[in-house]
Design a protein around this motif. Structure first.
Motif, PDB file in Angstrom:
ATOM      1  N   THR A 112       0.834  -1.201   0.000  1.00 15.25           N
ATOM      2  CA  THR A 112       0.000   0.000   0.000  1.00 15.25           C
ATOM      3  C   THR A 112       0.870   1.253   0.000  1.00 15.25           C
ATOM      4  OG1 THR A 112      -0.101  -0.106   2.412  1.00 15.25           O
ATOM      5  CG2 THR A 112      -1.890  -1.140   1.191  1.00 15.25           C
ATOM      6  N   ARG A 113       2.007   1.177   0.703  1.00 16.00           N
ATOM      7  CA  ARG A 113       2.955   2.290   0.737  1.00 16.00           C
ATOM      8  C   ARG A 113       4.335   1.775   0.364  1.00 16.00           C
ATOM      9  NH1 ARG A 113       3.429   4.708   6.239  1.00 16.00           N
ATOM     10  NH2 ARG A 113       2.638   2.736   7.020  1.00 16.00           N
ATOM     11  N   GLN A 159      -0.071   3.219  -3.431  1.00 15.31           N
ATOM     12  CA  GLN A 159      -0.863   4.447  -3.375  1.00 15.31           C
ATOM     13  C   GLN A 159      -0.120   5.605  -2.694  1.00 15.31           C
ATOM     14  OE1 GLN A 159      -4.333   4.890  -4.496  1.00 15.31           O
ATOM     15  NE2 GLN A 159      -3.585   3.134  -5.644  1.00 15.31           N
ATOM     16  N   LEU A 351      -5.937   5.759   3.736  1.00  8.93           N
ATOM     17  CA  LEU A 351      -5.316   4.703   2.943  1.00  8.93           C
ATOM     18  C   LEU A 351      -5.343   3.416   3.748  1.00  8.93           C
ATOM     19  CD1 LEU A 351      -3.691   3.540   0.574  1.00  8.93           C
ATOM     20  CD2 LEU A 351      -1.626   4.493   1.622  1.00  8.93           C
ATOM     21  N   GLU A 353      -4.566  -0.121   5.103  1.00 16.14           N
ATOM     22  CA  GLU A 353      -3.455  -1.054   5.224  1.00 16.14           C
ATOM     23  C   GLU A 353      -4.025  -2.455   5.441  1.00 16.14           C
ATOM     24  OE1 GLU A 353      -0.131  -0.061   5.414  1.00 16.14           O
ATOM     25  OE2 GLU A 353      -0.533   2.085   5.273  1.00 16.14           O
ATOM     26  N   GLY A 358      -5.783   1.880   8.831  1.00 19.97           N
ATOM     27  CA  GLY A 358      -5.217   2.716   7.782  1.00 19.97           C
ATOM     28  C   GLY A 358      -4.778   4.038   8.364  1.00 19.97           C
ATOM     29  N   ALA A 374      -7.133  -3.614   1.238  1.00 20.97           N
ATOM     30  CA  ALA A 374      -5.858  -2.919   1.418  1.00 20.97           C
ATOM     31  C   ALA A 374      -5.468  -2.220   0.118  1.00 20.97           C
ATOM     32  CB  ALA A 374      -4.772  -3.893   1.838  1.00 20.97           C
ATOM     33  N   GLY A 375      -4.941  -1.014   0.259  1.00 18.84           N
ATOM     34  CA  GLY A 375      -4.498  -0.270  -0.909  1.00 18.84           C
ATOM     35  C   GLY A 375      -5.529   0.678  -1.469  1.00 18.84           C
ATOM     36  N   THR A 376      -6.739   0.670  -0.905  1.00 16.68           N
ATOM     37  CA  THR A 376      -7.762   1.615  -1.347  1.00 16.68           C
ATOM     38  C   THR A 376      -7.771   2.832  -0.434  1.00 16.68           C
ATOM     39  OG1 THR A 376      -9.446   0.468  -0.031  1.00 16.68           O
ATOM     40  CG2 THR A 376      -9.217  -0.184  -2.339  1.00 16.68           C
TER      41      THR A 376
END
Length: 391
Positions: A112-113, A159, A351, A353, A358, A374-376
Motif C-alpha cells: 500500500t505504501r 498508493q 489509505l 493497510e 489505515g 488494502a491499498g484503497t
C-alpha cells in the motif's frame, strides 16, 4: 522455509532496504536475514534478541546479519553463536554480496505504501550518534533513479510513496549543481500526476529549502505530516549535541507552516536524559511538546554509544534518564490523545493497510470497516476513539 525471512529493525531506511533485499533474494531458500539497528544501546539489545529468536524459530536456516549493528558492533554480533555470517551495511543491496544474479534492479512487491530511500549516510557529527560509523558519508540517489524506482512501485499498485534517508534534507548536495530536496519532490509530483500521496520521513527543519517549504504548505499531494529530527527542547543541550538548530528555529518553522496549512501534524524525535541535562533543560524538553503540539513523538532515553563524544560527557543516573523519558512519553500521549479527539467527526481520506487499519494524510491511525481492501483510499468519518485509533 521456501522464501527468505527478513527481519527489519530500526528506521524507515531499513524498512526500504529490507523490501529491496526481499525481492533481490526471492529465489533463496532457508535464509534468514536480520537487518539490524544500533542507534541506541536498546536498539542493539533488540538486535541481539531478534537474532536469538530467529535462530529458535528457524534452527536449520542460514542466518545472516546486516545493517548498522553488523557494522558498528561487528565483533559482538559476529561472535554470536546463532550468526552464520555478516554482510556489510554498504553492500547489502549488492547482489554480489549474496551470490545472486543482478541483471534486473530489485523491486519490492506490491504494497500500500512504498518506502523509497533517496539518500544514505550522514556528513554531520552529532555528539550522540554512531550512524555515520554504520552508514558512511552522505550519498544521494539521482533524480532519474528515484523516478524509475517510484514508477515500478506505482505499477505494482502502491498508493503512497514515502521518501526516506538517514539525513533526508541533505539530499542533492553531492549531485551536479547541488539541488535541494524541494527539487526532487517537485520532480516526482510532475512526473507522476496520478500519485495520490507523497510523504516525507524525518527531516532536519533547518535544512528545509524554500521550494520544499512551499510544497509542504500548499501541495495537497504532499501529506500534511512533518516529522522533525529535533532531539531536544533546550538550546544548551542542542549545542552540546552539536545540532545545527535552536529551539526558536523549530518553533518558527512549525508556526509558519501551520498558518498556511492548519491541518499539518507535527512529529519529532526527542532524547531524554542527555549528559549534563538538568531539570530546567528537561522542563524545556517537556514544554516544546506542548508548544509544537507534537502528536507523533519518538522518545529515546539517552544511552551512551562507544566512541561518541557524548559517551565521555558527565552521565546522568539511569533511573533519572528512564524517569524523564517516561515523563516525556506521558506528556506526548496527552497531546496525541487530545489531537485524535479533535479529529472525531471529521471526514478523512484513509489509505487502507492490511489488518483493518489505515492512515489519514496527517498520519492519524484509523480503524476501517470490515472487508475494506488494502491499498484503497476511502473516506471515513470516525465517531470516537478505540485503543488509540480513530474509529
Amino acid at each position: 522455509m521456501n522464501a527468505p525471512h527478513i527481519i527489519s529493525l530500526g528506521c524507515r531506511m531499513n524498512i526500504a532496504e529490507s523490501e529491496r533485499m526481499r525481492a533481490m533474494l526471492a529465489g533463496e531458500r532457508d535464509l534468514v536475514v536480520v537487518n539490524s539497528c544500533a542507534v541506541t544501546g536498546e536498539a542493539l539489545r533488540q538486535t541481539r534478541q531478534a537474532i536469538r529468536r530467529a535462530r529458535r524459530d528457524h534452527p536449520a536456516a542460514r542466518l545472516v546479519v546486516t545493517g548498522c549493528a553488523a557494522e558498528i558492533d561487528r565483533a559482538e554480533i559476529g561472535g554470536m553463536a546463532e550468526v552464520d555470517g555478516l554482510v556489510a551495511n554498504a553492500a547489502k543491496l549488492d547482489p554480489r554480496s549474496w551470490n545472486v544474479p543482478g541483471e534486473a534492479p530489485p523491486i519490492a512487491p506490491a504494497r500500500t505504501r512504498a518506502f523509497v530511500a533517496v539518500q544514505n549516510g550522514c556528513d554531520h557529527a552529532c555528539t550522540f550518534c554512531v550512524i555515520p560509523q554504520g552508514r558512511g558519508t552522505s550519498r544521494s540517489l539521482a533524480v532519474p533513479d528515484v523516478l524509475r524506482e517510484i514508477e515500478a512501485h506505482l505499477a505494482a499498485g502502491v498508493q503512497e510513496v514515502v521518501l526516506t534517508g538517514v539525513d533526508l534534507t541533505s539530499w542533492g548536495h553531492d549531485l551536479p549543481d547541488a539541488p535541494r530536496l524541494g527539487t526532487l519532490v517537485a520532480a516526482i509530483l510532475a512526473a507522476f500526476p496520478a500519485l495520490p500521496r507523497l510523504r516525507l520521513s524525518s527531516v532536519d527543519g533547518i535544512e528545509i529549502d524554500p521550494l520544499l517549504f512551499d510544497l509542504l504548505a500548499h501541495e495537497a499531494r504532499v501529506m500534511p505530516h512533518l516529522h522533525l529530527s529535533l532531539q531536544h527542547g533546550a538550546d544548551l543541550i542542542l549545542k552540546r549535541m552539536k545540532r545545527r538548530h535552536l529551539r526558536r528555529d523549530a518553533l518558527e518553522l512549525v508556526a509558519r507552516l501551520k498558518v498556511l496549512r492548519p491541518d499539518i501534524a507535527t512529529g519529532a524525535d526527542l532524547i531524554a536524559g542527555f549528559p549534563t541535562e538538568d531539570d530546567s533543560h528537561h522542563q524545556a524538553n517537556l514544554a516544546i511538546i506542548d508548544e509544537l503540539e507534537i502528536v507523533h513523538a519518538h522518545i529515546f532515553p539517552f544511552s551512551p554509544r562507544p566512541g561518541t563524544p557524548a559517551a565521555r560527557m558527565p552521565q546522568l543516573a539511569r533511573e533519572v534518564v528512564k524517569s524523564r523519558a517516561a515523563e516525556l512519553r506521558a506528556r506526548a500521549a496527552t497531546i496525541r490523545a487530545r489531537w485524535l479527539e479533535s479529529l472525531v467527526g471529521e471526514t478523512l481520506p484513509v489509505l487502507a493497510e492490511r489488518g483493518g487499519t489505515g492512515y489519514a494524510p496527517n498520519y492519524a491511525p484509523v480503524a476501517l470497516p470490515p472487508g475494506t481492501a488494502a491499498g484503497t483510499i476511502i473516506d471515513v468519518t470516525p465517531s470516537g476513539l478505540r485503543e488509540g485509533q480513530l474509529a
